[in-house]
Design a protein around this motif. Structure first.
Motif, mmCIF file in Angstrom:
data_model
loop_
_atom_site.group_PDB
_atom_site.id
_atom_site.type_symbol
_atom_site.label_atom_id
_atom_site.label_comp_id
_atom_site.label_asym_id
_atom_site.label_seq_id
_atom_site.Cartn_x
_atom_site.Cartn_y
_atom_site.Cartn_z
ATOM 1 N N UNK A 217 -40.241 8.727 -16.513
ATOM 2 C CA UNK A 217 -40.138 8.618 -15.057
ATOM 3 C C UNK A 217 -40.366 7.181 -14.590
ATOM 4 N N UNK A 218 -41.295 6.490 -15.229
ATOM 5 C CA UNK A 218 -41.473 5.063 -14.908
ATOM 6 C C UNK A 218 -40.180 4.300 -15.192
ATOM 7 N N UNK A 219 -39.503 4.672 -16.306
ATOM 8 C CA UNK A 219 -38.244 4.014 -16.658
ATOM 9 C C UNK A 219 -37.146 4.359 -15.660
ATOM 10 N N UNK A 220 -37.164 5.592 -15.132
ATOM 11 C CA UNK A 220 -36.200 5.959 -14.085
ATOM 12 C C UNK A 220 -36.333 5.011 -12.900
ATOM 13 N N UNK A 221 -37.574 4.749 -12.503
ATOM 14 C CA UNK A 221 -37.827 3.828 -11.396
ATOM 15 C C UNK A 221 -37.346 2.426 -11.746
ATOM 16 N N UNK B 252 -26.967 1.551 -14.551
ATOM 17 C CA UNK B 252 -26.538 2.945 -14.627
ATOM 18 C C UNK B 252 -26.858 3.567 -15.979
ATOM 19 N N UNK B 253 -26.529 2.886 -17.065
ATOM 20 C CA UNK B 253 -26.779 3.436 -18.395
ATOM 21 C C UNK B 253 -28.274 3.604 -18.651
ATOM 22 N N UNK B 254 -29.060 2.602 -18.253
ATOM 23 C CA UNK B 254 -30.508 2.699 -18.428
ATOM 24 C C UNK B 254 -31.084 3.841 -17.610
ATOM 25 N N UNK B 255 -30.576 4.007 -16.389
ATOM 26 C CA UNK B 255 -31.050 5.088 -15.519
ATOM 27 C C UNK B 255 -30.764 6.451 -16.140
ATOM 28 N N UNK B 256 -29.539 6.644 -16.633
ATOM 29 C CA UNK B 256 -29.184 7.926 -17.234
ATOM 30 C C UNK B 256 -30.011 8.200 -18.487
ATOM 31 N N UNK B 257 -30.223 7.162 -19.301
ATOM 32 C CA UNK B 257 -31.049 7.335 -20.503
ATOM 33 C C UNK B 257 -32.473 7.718 -20.126
ATOM 34 N N UNK B 258 -32.999 7.105 -19.074
ATOM 35 C CA UNK B 258 -34.365 7.412 -18.635
ATOM 36 C C UNK B 258 -34.469 8.842 -18.116
ATOM 37 N N UNK B 259 -33.439 9.300 -17.381
ATOM 38 C CA UNK B 259 -33.421 10.683 -16.893
ATOM 39 C C UNK B 259 -33.437 11.655 -18.073
ATOM 40 N N UNK B 260 -32.641 11.348 -19.101
ATOM 41 C CA UNK B 260 -32.597 12.207 -20.288
ATOM 42 C C UNK B 260 -33.962 12.262 -20.962
ATOM 43 N N UNK B 261 -34.613 11.109 -21.138
ATOM 44 C CA UNK B 261 -35.917 11.067 -21.809
ATOM 45 C C UNK B 261 -36.967 11.823 -21.001
ATOM 46 N N UNK B 262 -37.013 11.556 -19.703
ATOM 47 C CA UNK B 262 -38.018 12.214 -18.866
ATOM 48 C C UNK B 262 -37.837 13.730 -18.880
#
Length: 438
Positions: free
Chosen positions: A332-336, A344-354
């Motif tokens: 979730x910190x990474x989503x932020x 965009x790619x980092x955001x999607x990866x962070x959503x997947x991890x969270x």
């Protein structure tokens, strides 16, 4: 043959003697029903606007429908669990088919706002019944593989909606949605009614191997027979462990620590589920990224439940909790971070991890409840813990929305990440209660 594989073989043989067929059919039936009810939680965002448009309402008028869904779905599970432990799953599951299937069919004909609220809430009770029956079917028949088997059922609840979304999205218009809801309601109702015929509970003493070839028909099993079976016959983490009632469980500090953890993790995850698209839009990410984040979320959640659940059968379950929930918070910190960075790619990866590490809470918690408190009263015990989802839903919906208004999207999501990390650290303090503690 290792001790664990020998134990699994013993349980499988006992179950076949009781059922006349493999115990995996019980899990398969439960998983199918979980997949059928998944649209109530994961497809609401796709039918909300067409419903509002057809009734000439602003979408905000429907804002509390999903909140009531969470409250009724989670709040119904404790009385359902108590009844199921005493009388078996069949009658309850038949009722769930009527409520969950009828709820969607009724929505197709709703003409007033209050009807939407009533019908979705009744459907939520049906969802709650199926959820607690399905999860605890795995706990009762698989004391040796709790993590994996609860993972199958809860994965179906998370990922099953992926089969419905394309159909709903293609037809979710003010004129087309009634047919969509009718078709889905009929499918849900018929599927659950068929599942009710298959599901049954093991008789008292099954896990200890004392059942012989007695057939399991828990509809006729009385509470008195259940209680008269010795404490050494129904399996907990060790089959001979104490079988806690919900009142005894509530007198242990482990339950209350897990309850707080459940609220924290579910609050963080439900916030992400409900608001990931709005967050993406408000930090300036493009529409494709926002839509993709909502698409990968249930898939990542479903896979996470199965993978982490299976892993928790092989390692220390408390350690699995600590690692999973901490990584959810970091995700979730990474989503932020990636949202603010417009990646965009980092955001999607962070959503997947969270999501991958949040969603297994619905596999890990029931497994730990079975480990700590035994399987005889597992439906009521886990349902009481699951009621924490109501408070998590309030945080993930109303409170998170208020935080966004008075602070910012970044602050709200960062707080959710912090709650998940706190839950992960708290898991390190968990240990099996001693029988004297109750």
């Amino acid at each position: 043959m290792t001790a664990s594989s020998q134990s699994e073989t013993d349980y499988a043989a006992r179950a076949r003697d009781v059922l006349g067929f493999s115990r995996w059919w019980q899990v398969a039936a439960a998983a199918v029903m979980m997949g059928l009810i998944s649209p109530y939680q994961y497809v609401w965002s796709s039918i909300e606007n067409p419903l509002a448009e057809n009734l000439a309402l602003e979408p905000t008028a429907l804002g509390f429908v999903f909140t009531l869904f969470v409250i009724f779905q989670a709040g119904s599970q404790f009385p359902v669990g108590v009844y199921r432990d005493r009388h078996g799953p069949r009658g309850l599951t038949l009722l769930a088919g009527v409520l969950a299937g009828g709820g969607y069919v009724g929505l197709a004909y709703a003409t007033e706002l209050w009807q939407l609220y009533v019908l979705y809430s009744l459907g939520a009770v049906g969802v709650g019944i199926v959820y607690t029956v399905a999860v605890n079917t795995a706990l009762k028949w698989f004391p040796d593989r709790r993590g994996l088997t609860t993972g199958f059922g809860t994965m179906a609840f998370a990922a099953g909606s992926a089969l419905f979304v394309p159909y709903v999205r293609a037809n979710a218009t003010a004129t087309g949605y009634p047919e969509v809801l009718r078709n889905m309601g009929l499918l849900i109702g018929v599927g659950i009614l068929v599942g009710a015929v298959v599901l049954r509970d093991p008789p008292a003493g099954w896990a200890g191997g004392s059942t012989g070839t007695q057939k399991a028909d828990s509809e006729g099993q009385s509470e008195a027979n259940d209680e008269s079976a010795g404490e050494a016959t129904d399996g907990g983490a060790a089959v001979s462990g104490k079988q806690y009632t919900w009142k005894e469980m509530a007198r242990t500090w482990q339950f209350w620590l897990m309850y707080v953890m459940f609220v924290c993790v579910s609050g963080a995850g439900l916030m992400l589920t409900a608001k990931v698209v709005s967050f993406a839009q408000n930090v300036g990410l493009n529409a494709v990224t926002a839509t993709a984040s909502a698409t990968v979320l249930p898939i990542a959640g479903g896979v996470g439940r199965l993978v982490v659940g299976d892993l928790s059968d092989r390692v220390d379950r408390e350690r699995a909790m600590a690692v999973a929930f901490t990584l959810c918070g970091l995700g979730l910190f990474a989503v932020v971070w990636f949202g603010e960075s417009n990646s965009s790619l980092g955001f999607l990866a962070a959503v997947v991890i969270a999501t991958f590490f949040w969603s297994p809470q619905y596999t890990l918690f029931p497994s730990v409840v079975g480990d700590y408190y035994g399987q005889r009263h597992s439906s009521a015990n886990y349902a009481l813990l699951y009621s924490g989802k109501m408070w998590g839903g309030i945080f993930g919906g109303g409170v998170a929305g208020w935080l966004v208004t008075v602070t910012s999207w970044t602050t709200a999501f960062a707080l959710g990440g912090g709650l998940a990390v706190v839950a992960g650290l708290a898991a390190l303090a968990l240990r099996e209660p001693s029988p004297e503690s109750s």
